[in-house]
Design a protein around this motif. Structure first.
Motif, PDB file in Angstrom:
ATOM      1  N   GLY A 107       0.815  -1.203   0.000  1.00 56.86           N
ATOM      2  CA  GLY A 107       0.000   0.000   0.000  1.00 56.86           C
ATOM      3  C   GLY A 107       0.851   1.256   0.000  1.00 56.86           C
ATOM      4  O   GLY A 107       2.086   1.220  -0.085  1.00 56.86           O
ATOM      5  N   HIS A 108       0.186   2.383   0.064  1.00 59.33           N
ATOM      6  CA  HIS A 108       0.844   3.690   0.058  1.00 59.33           C
ATOM      7  C   HIS A 108       1.778   3.785   1.265  1.00 59.33           C
ATOM      8  O   HIS A 108       1.366   3.531   2.396  1.00 59.33           O
ATOM      9  CB  HIS A 108      -0.215   4.801   0.108  1.00 59.33           C
ATOM     10  CG  HIS A 108       0.252   6.102  -0.448  1.00 59.33           C
ATOM     11  ND1 HIS A 108       1.093   6.942   0.232  1.00 59.33           N
ATOM     12  CD2 HIS A 108      -0.009   6.714  -1.634  1.00 59.33           C
ATOM     13  CE1 HIS A 108       1.317   8.025  -0.494  1.00 59.33           C
ATOM     14  NE2 HIS A 108       0.654   7.910  -1.648  1.00 59.33           N
ATOM     15  N   ALA A 109       3.050   4.143   1.027  1.00 57.56           N
ATOM     16  CA  ALA A 109       4.038   4.215   2.109  1.00 57.56           C
ATOM     17  C   ALA A 109       3.772   5.434   2.974  1.00 57.56           C
ATOM     18  O   ALA A 109       3.242   6.451   2.510  1.00 57.56           O
ATOM     19  CB  ALA A 109       5.444   4.261   1.529  1.00 57.56           C
ATOM     20  N   ASN A 110       4.167   5.342   4.253  1.00 56.64           N
ATOM     21  CA  ASN A 110       3.887   6.426   5.190  1.00 56.64           C
ATOM     22  C   ASN A 110       5.110   7.317   5.352  1.00 56.64           C
ATOM     23  O   ASN A 110       6.153   7.097   4.755  1.00 56.64           O
ATOM     24  CB  ASN A 110       3.459   5.859   6.545  1.00 56.64           C
ATOM     25  CG  ASN A 110       4.575   5.039   7.182  1.00 56.64           C
ATOM     26  OD1 ASN A 110       5.593   4.754   6.553  1.00 56.64           O
ATOM     27  ND2 ASN A 110       4.376   4.649   8.425  1.00 56.64           N
ATOM     28  N   GLY A 111       4.990   8.345   6.193  1.00 56.38           N
ATOM     29  CA  GLY A 111       6.093   9.248   6.488  1.00 56.38           C
ATOM     30  C   GLY A 111       5.766  10.676   6.136  1.00 56.38           C
ATOM     31  O   GLY A 111       4.730  10.982   5.536  1.00 56.38           O
ATOM     32  N   LEU A 112       6.677  11.589   6.518  1.00 58.16           N
ATOM     33  CA  LEU A 112       6.488  12.998   6.208  1.00 58.16           C
ATOM     34  C   LEU A 112       6.594  13.259   4.716  1.00 58.16           C
ATOM     35  O   LEU A 112       5.987  14.195   4.193  1.00 58.16           O
ATOM     36  CB  LEU A 112       7.525  13.839   6.964  1.00 58.16           C
ATOM     37  CG  LEU A 112       7.409  13.825   8.500  1.00 58.16           C
ATOM     38  CD1 LEU A 112       8.569  14.583   9.127  1.00 58.16           C
ATOM     39  CD2 LEU A 112       6.082  14.425   8.948  1.00 58.16           C
ATOM     40  N   SER A 113       7.401  12.454   4.030  1.00 52.00           N
ATOM     41  CA  SER A 113       7.498  12.529   2.567  1.00 52.00           C
ATOM     42  C   SER A 113       6.985  11.221   1.999  1.00 52.00           C
ATOM     43  O   SER A 113       7.727  10.441   1.388  1.00 52.00           O
ATOM     44  CB  SER A 113       8.956  12.786   2.147  1.00 52.00           C
ATOM     45  OG  SER A 113       9.408  14.028   2.620  1.00 52.00           O
ATOM     46  N   GLU A 114       5.693  10.966   2.224  1.00 52.61           N
ATOM     47  CA  GLU A 114       5.110   9.668   1.868  1.00 52.61           C
ATOM     48  C   GLU A 114       5.133   9.422   0.358  1.00 52.61           C
ATOM     49  O   GLU A 114       5.225   8.283  -0.096  1.00 52.61           O
ATOM     50  CB  GLU A 114       3.683   9.552   2.417  1.00 52.61           C
ATOM     51  CG  GLU A 114       2.586  10.206   1.601  1.00 52.61           C
ATOM     52  CD  GLU A 114       2.627  11.729   1.610  1.00 52.61           C
ATOM     53  OE1 GLU A 114       2.131  12.344   0.645  1.00 52.61           O
ATOM     54  OE2 GLU A 114       3.141  12.293   2.593  1.00 52.61           O
ATOM     55  N   ASP A 115       5.088  10.511  -0.434  1.00 45.26           N
ATOM     56  CA  ASP A 115       5.123  10.341  -1.884  1.00 45.26           C
ATOM     57  C   ASP A 115       6.480   9.820  -2.357  1.00 45.26           C
ATOM     58  O   ASP A 115       6.570   8.878  -3.143  1.00 45.26           O
ATOM     59  CB  ASP A 115       4.781  11.662  -2.573  1.00 45.26           C
ATOM     60  CG  ASP A 115       5.525  12.847  -1.962  1.00 45.26           C
ATOM     61  OD1 ASP A 115       6.338  12.634  -1.035  1.00 45.26           O
ATOM     62  OD2 ASP A 115       5.299  13.987  -2.405  1.00 45.26           O
TER      63      ASP A 115
END
Length: 861
Positions: free
Chosen positions: A261-269
């Motif tokens: 799935g979509h990766a997480n974090g402050l710069s998830e993109d």
């Protein structure tokens, strides 16, 4: 805010992708020439003789190399810039369109986005990932036929919100759009054909902004994206490194599922793209403005966004990249290693702010590169880099994007402290919460946010003021200190603009006032139209004329090279009258071939010579023995004495036997009775066309000097004679002469200073001689020099405090080992405490001194 809708398909009338297939060849030629200029600059920059004060040179080198690496990174992307070609459509896809909503965001904004989703021409299913579980939005979704999805587990911020909706979505393709972005109707029609290639994991398009004119911050933040979304991302698509952006990215569902799935974090993109690329999925960039959103319009919102991105990208660099490094291609490895380093810009900008401050406070230079040579090697690189960037603007997305992008650059420069925080937070593992960029932040007159820039302005003003106050003319007459002051003023200008940008309410009031005053006035409107035509006409002309202009750069480079060569070989290498030179001068009584061999081309050694001035008129002043090496500057000390050998009147009494004889001799000089021999001597010196130091009767007032002047009348006559000699030299335009006034007594300095126009340097003798000391003991250089130093610094004539000082005799009349230790300590004291001392003259050959030439060559300026 009035939320817009875009009903025109893309490309629309603003679209300006003006490049042609053959445009890559000229830009490659420009880049190759730029690499040659960069190589020449680095060869000159890293010459050992150019290194300045150690740690300042290191800081400057870090800044220079970082800027050159950024330039190389830019050229690397310009090398293969080209437009992607949309393949034909062969598959009918099941598409899910997702957007998010967080508590506090404007409801009207997300509703406007949902309406834009309804206008998408390709069949699709819409999901609202509502983090707030808002009842009103739930009803809106029900009315519009949108799937409303919420969750109770609020982990992983935006990524977790999207992944929760993906558990319900069943499409082959999912488009993720931020709630402030409004897509054009044919968005999906433009991106879906690229998924015909089964290796494509995601397709990214341009991220445009519809509020770019809302404020100065919005305008500058938008400008920062133009080159990235234009030529750079276009090339990333060719290199297999097209980057996923948080908004407007279309994913293949199976690709997302392959990485959980979509990766997480402050710069998830960036995190998501990194994991997809490591899994072997490829990416495509579509250089079309398919949706428009909000850019931060206030300083607070902009700084929050930049802090989040800098902290997030550095986190990926140190934690995620090592884990996926093996699955990436070489280009992707380079991409993910260099892209986060953009945020090191803050540290480099901090260095750029500190260099002139520290340099002026310490009176030290970071580099001793000759300014003419620096201009010769740097100007072609600067102009070529500028032309390449202007040429590459033919790959910009919309026509309004053309320009110099000064506002964006100034805004980024004022964000240095935010980027530094991002680095510090990464090093110390400080967590930054994921907070969506504020969508309706209100303008305010900021103080806390501009405080770092205000402090830097204050520190720069203090450094300049300190330097001018304590070193005055020495600072203002030295081209290198002037350069540091100029850099300080440039930094203050940039910081001041950022301080003004932070006064959002004030700027808003001024903007409203101007609009009110100019509303409905045809003359104002015509002026705006004319300015627009001139501005964009200039940008268009620069793009079309890049190649002819580069030919001009080549001609300019050739001309500057020839001029620099002629100046270096045909004219004196130094202007030493005001110590406006790079070296620290070193003098010795004997200059051997070994010493000359140790010198670099830019080092300068002083060679003292004593000349005889006959007392009787009609004689000749002894001719100097001019050194063969151009690196050696003669220091001519002229003493009154008997007439030259071979003259019939050579038996006249020597002035050393009587102060009365000295008075007569000085009066004759004042009365112009020696002007003929003086003019002949000065003409000989002038014609050498090399720097020469001259002193007349050095230490004329010393009680230990044979025939030393003791009477007030004689001191007055000496001052008048000195002024007469210098005046004759000035009338003859003997500009290569530097006059060194050499008093011995502090009282003479106070009462008989000839004046600023007649003295270039002050020469002082500092000798440790226990036999002459009142207490019979040895004394350090500082103890011996301090009284004279205090006298000069507190002199009523301001100009004398700014004169460079030459220690005409530096010695310790003691045994050899103690003398060498004393000299070493004296040199260290000079370089640490007395920047006005520009040179020293030893009693012996430098080979017998405690330091090698390279050790003491130019630690000061």
């Amino acid at each position: 805010m009035k939320w817009p809708q875009f009903t025109e398909p893309s490309p629309n009338e603003l679209y300006n992708f003006s490049s042609e297939p053959g445009d890559k060849r000229p830009v490659r030629v420009l880049i190759l020439m730029g690499l040659l200029f960069m190589g020449a600059f680095l060869v000159v920059y890293f010459q050992p003789a150019n290194r300045g004060y150690s740690w300042l040179f290191v800081l400057l080198t870090i800044s220079v190399l970082f800027k050159l690496l950024r330039l190389l990174h830019e050229w690397y992307h310009y090398w293969k810039v080209s437009v992607s070609v949309r393949p034909p459509v062969a598959t009918i896809w099941k598409v899910d369109v997702l957007t998010t909503y967080c508590p506090g965001e404007p409801r009207e904004m997300v509703i406007n986005t949902l309406r834009a989703f309804q206008n998408l021409t390709y069949p699709h299913t819409v999901y609202l990932c509502d983090e707030a579980d808002d009842p009103y939005l739930k009803q809106v979704c029900l009315d519009m036929g949108v799937h409303h999805v919420t969750r109770t587990d609020k982990t992983d911020a935006k990524a977790g919100n999207i992944n929760n909706a993906l558990r319900q979505a069943t499409g082959d393709i999912c488009l993720v759009i931020d709630p402030d972005h409004v897509p054009v109707p044919d968005f999906l029609d433009q991106v879906l054909p690229y998924f015909e290639d089964p290796k494509i994991g995601f397709v990214q398009c341009v991220q445009g902004y519809y509020n770019r004119k809302e404020s100065v911050v919005a305008f500058g933040a938008t400008e920062q994206t133009y080159s990235f979304y234009g030529p750079m991302m276009s090339t990333m698509g060719q290199y297999g490194t097209a980057q996923a952006i948080g908004a407007n990215c279309t994913f293949r569902r199976s690709a997302l599922d392959s990485i959980g799935g979509h990766a997480n974090g402050l710069s998830e993109d960036m995190h998501t793209a990194m994991k997809l690329h490591a899994k072997g999925w490829e990416s495509v960039y579509v250089p079309l403005p398919l949706s428009y959103g909000l850019v931060p319009a206030t300083l607070s919102a902009y700084y929050k966004q930049q802090l989040k991105w800098s902290r997030g990208t550095f986190e990926l660099l140190v934690t995620t990249l090592p884990k996926v490094f093996g699955g990436l291609t070489n280009r992707q490895r380079l991409h993910y290693l260099t892209l986060p380093l953009y945020y090191l810009l803050g540290i480099v900008q901090l260095i750029d702010l500190l260099i002139p401050i520290c340099s002026l406070l310490l009176m030290r230079l970071p580099i001793f590169l000759d300014l003419l040579l620096f201009a010769t090697v740097y100007t072609p690189l600067l102009l070529t880099g500028f032309l390449i960037r202007q040429y590459a603007q033919r790959w910009l997305i919309e026509r309004h994007e053309a320009g110099f992008h000064l506002v964006g650059g100034i805004l980024a420069s004022g964000t240095w402290w935010v980027y530094v925080l991002g680095v510090v937070y990464t090093v110390f593992r400080v967590k930054v919460p994921y907070i969506p960029t504020p969508k309706d932040d209100k303008p305010r007159n900021n103080f806390v946010l501009i405080l770092p820039n205000l402090l830097m302005i204050g520190a720069t003003i203090a450094a300049i003021s300190y330097s001018i106050y304590f070193y005055g003319r020495f600072t203002l007459n030295n081209v290198y200190t002037q350069l540091m002051i100029a850099f300080g003023f440039i930094n203050m200008l940039i910081m001041s603009v950022n301080v003004i940008i932070g006064q959002e309410r004030l700027l808003g009031w001024i903007g409203d006032w101007v609009r009110t005053r100019s509303a409905g006035k045809a003359a104002v409107w015509n002026m705006r139209i004319a300015a627009w035509k001139v501005r964009y006409g200039l940008y268009y002309w620069l793009r079309l004329s890049t190649v002819p202009l580069f030919v001009g750069v080549l001609l300019l480079t050739a001309g500057m090279t020839m001029y620099t060569y002629e100046r270096k070989t045909g004219q004196p290498p130094q202007d030493i009258q005001h110590a406006n030179t790079q070296p620290f001068y070193r003098g010795m009584t004997t200059v051997t071939k070994r010493v000359i061999a140790q010198l670099s081309p830019s080092e300068v050694v002083i060679e003292p010579q004593q000349l005889n001035w006959p007392v009787r008129t009609g004689g000749i002043i002894t001719s100097p023995v001019w050194p063969k090496s151009p690196e050696i500057v003669p220091f001519l000390t002229i003493e009154p004495g008997v007439d030259s050998p071979g003259r019939s009147d050579a038996s006249v009494d020597s002035p050393e036997n009587s102060e009365r004889s000295t008075q007569i001799f000085l009066q004759e000089i004042i009365d112009a009775r020696h002007d003929v021999l003086l003019t002949r001597f000065l003409d000989e010196v002038r014609q050498t066309d090399r720097p020469v130091l001259i002193s007349f009767m050095p230490e004329f007032d010393s009680p230990t000097r044979p025939g030393g002047i003791r009477r007030e009348k004689t001191l007055i006559l000496y001052r008048l004679a000195w002024q007469h000699i210098v005046t004759i030299a000035q009338q003859q335009q003997a500009c290569n002469i530097t006059w060194v006034w050499c008093p011995a007594q502090p009282s003479t300095i106070i009462s008989h200073y000839p004046g600023s126009d007649f003295v270039n340097w002050i020469g002082l003798s500092v000798v440790n001689d226990p036999a002459l000391a009142e207490d019979g003991k040895n004394h350090s250089f500082g103890a011996l020099f301090q009284r004279t130093h205090t006298t000069i610094r507190s002199h009523a004539a301001y100009s004398i405090r700014q004169k460079p000082i030459l220690i005409t005799r530096l010695a310790s009349v003691t045994d050899g080992s103690f003398a060498r230790q004393w000299l070493s300590e004296a040199l260290e004291t000079i370089h640490d405490r007395y920047p006005e001392i520009r040179g020293v003259v030893y009693d012996e050959n430098l080979e017998s001194q405690p330091a090698k030439p390279s050790d003491i060559q130019r630690d000061d300026w």
